[in-house]
Design an enzyme around this catalytic site. Structure first.
Site, PDB file in Angstrom:
ATOM      1  N   ARG A   1       0.838  -1.197   0.000  1.00 28.72           N
ATOM      2  CA  ARG A   1       0.000   0.000   0.000  1.00 28.72           C
ATOM      3  C   ARG A   1       0.871   1.245   0.000  1.00 28.72           C
ATOM      4  NH1 ARG A   1      -4.094  -2.302   4.689  1.00 28.72           N
ATOM      5  NH2 ARG A   1      -4.815  -4.102   3.491  1.00 28.72           N
TER       6      ARG A   1
ATOM      7  N   GLY B   1      -6.184 -11.542   0.271  1.00 26.45           N
ATOM      8  CA  GLY B   1      -6.679 -12.063   1.537  1.00 26.45           C
ATOM      9  C   GLY B   1      -7.624 -11.113   2.239  1.00 26.45           C
TER      10      GLY B   1
ATOM     11  N   ARG C   1     -11.503  -9.384   3.224  1.00 29.38           N
ATOM     12  CA  ARG C   1     -12.855  -9.870   3.498  1.00 29.38           C
ATOM     13  C   ARG C   1     -13.653  -9.916   2.196  1.00 29.38           C
ATOM     14  NH1 ARG C   1     -15.750  -7.643   8.994  1.00 29.38           N
ATOM     15  NH2 ARG C   1     -13.890  -7.158  10.210  1.00 29.38           N
TER      16      ARG C   1
ATOM     17  N   ARG D   1     -14.965  -4.082  -4.440  1.00 29.91           N
ATOM     18  CA  ARG D   1     -15.158  -2.647  -4.268  1.00 29.91           C
ATOM     19  C   ARG D   1     -13.956  -1.851  -4.765  1.00 29.91           C
ATOM     20  NH1 ARG D   1     -17.688  -4.514   0.497  1.00 29.91           N
ATOM     21  NH2 ARG D   1     -15.877  -4.056   1.816  1.00 29.91           N
TER      22      ARG D   1
ATOM     23  N   HIS E   1     -10.589 -14.488  13.916  1.00 26.88           N
ATOM     24  CA  HIS E   1      -9.177 -14.835  13.883  1.00 26.88           C
ATOM     25  C   HIS E   1      -9.071 -16.350  13.922  1.00 26.88           C
ATOM     26  CE1 HIS E   1      -7.292 -10.922  13.960  1.00 26.88           C
ATOM     27  NE2 HIS E   1      -8.086 -10.533  14.949  1.00 26.88           N
TER      28      HIS E   1
ATOM     29  N   ILE F   1      -8.387 -18.568  16.047  1.00 34.23           N
ATOM     30  CA  ILE F   1      -9.063 -19.303  17.117  1.00 34.23           C
ATOM     31  C   ILE F   1     -10.559 -19.457  16.836  1.00 34.23           C
ATOM     32  CG2 ILE F   1      -9.508 -17.245  18.543  1.00 34.23           C
ATOM     33  CD1 ILE F   1      -8.789 -18.987  20.982  1.00 34.23           C
ATOM     34  N   ASN F   2     -11.161 -18.449  16.200  1.00 30.40           N
ATOM     35  CA  ASN F   2     -12.575 -18.520  15.856  1.00 30.40           C
ATOM     36  C   ASN F   2     -12.834 -19.510  14.735  1.00 30.40           C
ATOM     37  OD1 ASN F   2     -12.002 -15.152  16.165  1.00 30.40           O
ATOM     38  ND2 ASN F   2     -13.281 -16.175  17.665  1.00 30.40           N
ATOM     39  N   TYR F   3     -11.972 -19.486  13.719  1.00 29.03           N
ATOM     40  CA  TYR F   3     -12.162 -20.355  12.563  1.00 29.03           C
ATOM     41  C   TYR F   3     -11.982 -21.826  12.932  1.00 29.03           C
ATOM     42  CZ  TYR F   3     -11.215 -15.777  10.493  1.00 29.03           C
ATOM     43  OH  TYR F   3     -11.219 -14.444  10.191  1.00 29.03           O
TER      44      TYR F   3
ATOM     45  N   ASP G   1      -4.456 -20.241  10.408  1.00 28.89           N
ATOM     46  CA  ASP G   1      -3.732 -19.320   9.537  1.00 28.89           C
ATOM     47  C   ASP G   1      -2.817 -20.039   8.551  1.00 28.89           C
ATOM     48  OD1 ASP G   1      -4.881 -17.072  10.577  1.00 28.89           O
ATOM     49  OD2 ASP G   1      -3.171 -16.458  11.775  1.00 28.89           O
TER      50      ASP G   1
END
Length: 380
Positions: A39, A87, A89, A95, A130, A132-134, A160
């Site tokens: 970027r 990678g 969302r 967009r 993150h 842990i959630n996935y 990850d």
């Protein structure tokens, strides 16, 4: 980098964090030419520290993809690439004007790799999360931990990296292979939930067969079995024991100088608590290195538990070249190994945007083109 089985493959990487960069690192390690689109807009640098091994072996250009000129530039690069990896969302690339439809309209042969936590669709697709959630949703977290205790996050290795970056890289390579017959690229939708779930395939088989019948920490491979666990040694370090089969168990008993006739049958779950105490006492008499030396040359399946920093110095890893040092940072070497097309030595990460001029020139942009892009704030 030079050589490697992927030499000649061109990859465009839209800068991101952890899983997608890991996929690109593996491709770069194996010889692909990876160009990272960092970027250019101030305050949007996603690199957390210098000499990050996840950013090795690729060139970097600084592009402001929030300008029309910056978006057009990335599309021009994609016209001459084999792969583009992002990678973000779901919906973010679209967009920006860099979604699959826009990119593959310029290059139908391009493989478009997408890395997300939840996937491109489904009721949770746009939710934050993150590793842990996935892995929690995938069923990969619940079995990890001690009996009667809460699940323990296995760092961010399962979501990850194993179920994320590695999963995406495999999908990209599969799509490239298919392209050799169809002549067409396609979109690879890799989610960490899908990848982490796939990593549990063996557990589902064990459950269906009745081998995995207990709760967390009560089974053969989750620390429930005393012959498949870690033990503390006299110096406060640890060894790993994996003596499942009878002949391996017999070797372990000999190494620990135990009397086999006085021991219970090691596969009898009712005897596991007593057997664990016996092993803990026997192992606790030695330092880690003393015990590893006693086990050397046997099939006792007893090995040291090394920190990531110790692992680089182990004689086996040294002999295999499992780790390399790049600009003072020790890190894992490229893998796997190839006998005809071995990859070269990885390069240290380049400073963000350092290769902008060179890359754009190689892609056919003139000095005037680059000057115009800089004037428009599209590149740094």
């Amino acid at each position: 980098m030079s050589g490697g089985p992927l030499a000649g493959l061109k990859v465009i990487e839209l800068a991101g964090l952890a899983p997608a960069p890991f996929a690109c690192t593996m491709l770069a390690d194996l010889g692909a030419e990876v160009i990272r689109v960092d970027r250019a807009k101030p305050g949007e640098d996603v690199i957390g520290f210098s000499n990050d091994p996840l950013l090795r072996s690729r060139r970097t250009i600084g592009v402001n993809t929030k300008t029309a000129e910056g978006v057009e530039l990335v599309l021009r690069l994609a016209e001459k690439a084999d792969v583009l990896i992002e990678g973000f969302r779901p919906g973010v690339a679209e967009r920006l004007g860099l979604g699959p439809d826009e990119v593959r309209a310029r290059n139908p042969r391009l493989v478009y790799g997408r890395m997300t936590g939840w996937g491109q669709d489904g009721p949770m697709a746009t939710a934050a999360g993150h590793d842990i959630n996935y892995i929690g949703l995938a069923g990969a977290l619940e079995p990890i931990g001690r009996a009667g205790e809460r699940p323990v996050p296995p760092l961010n290795l399962v979501g990850d990296f194993g179920g994320g970056g590695l999963f995406l890289a495999m999908g990209v390579l599969a799509a490239l292979y298919e392209r050799t017959s169809s002549g067409q690229g396609q979109v690879v939708d890799a989610s960490m939930v899908d990848g982490a779930a796939l990593l549990t395939t063996h557990l589902h088989g064990l459950r269906a067969s009745g081998v995995w019948a207990g709760e967390r920490g009560e089974n053969m491979l989750d620390g429930g079995a005393p012959f498949y666990d870690t033990y503390e040694t006299a110096d406060g370090k640890y060894v790993a024991v994996g003596a499942i089969e009878m002949r391996f168990w017999a070797d372990l008993v000999r190494v620990l100088e135990l009397d086999a006739d006085e021991l219970p049958f090691h596969l009898d779950k009712n005897e596991w608590p007593r057997l664990r105490e016996i092993l803990a006492t026997a192992i606790g008499r030695y330092t880690r290195d003393e015990l590893v030396a006693k086990a050397e040359g046997s099939d006792a399946c007893l090995t040291p538990v090394l920190s990531p920093w110790e692992a680089a110095g182990h004689p086996h890893n040294v002999a295999r070249g499992t780790f390399v040092e790049i600009d003072g940072t020790v890190q894992p070497a490229p893998g796997p190994k190839f006998d005809r097309t071995p990859p070269g030595v990885p390069e240290a990460p380049h400073e963000k945007g350092a290769d902008t001029a060179d890359v754009l020139a190689e892609f056919g942009l003139s000095d005037q083109d680059v000057a115009a892009l800089r004037s428009a704030g599209a590149v740094n």
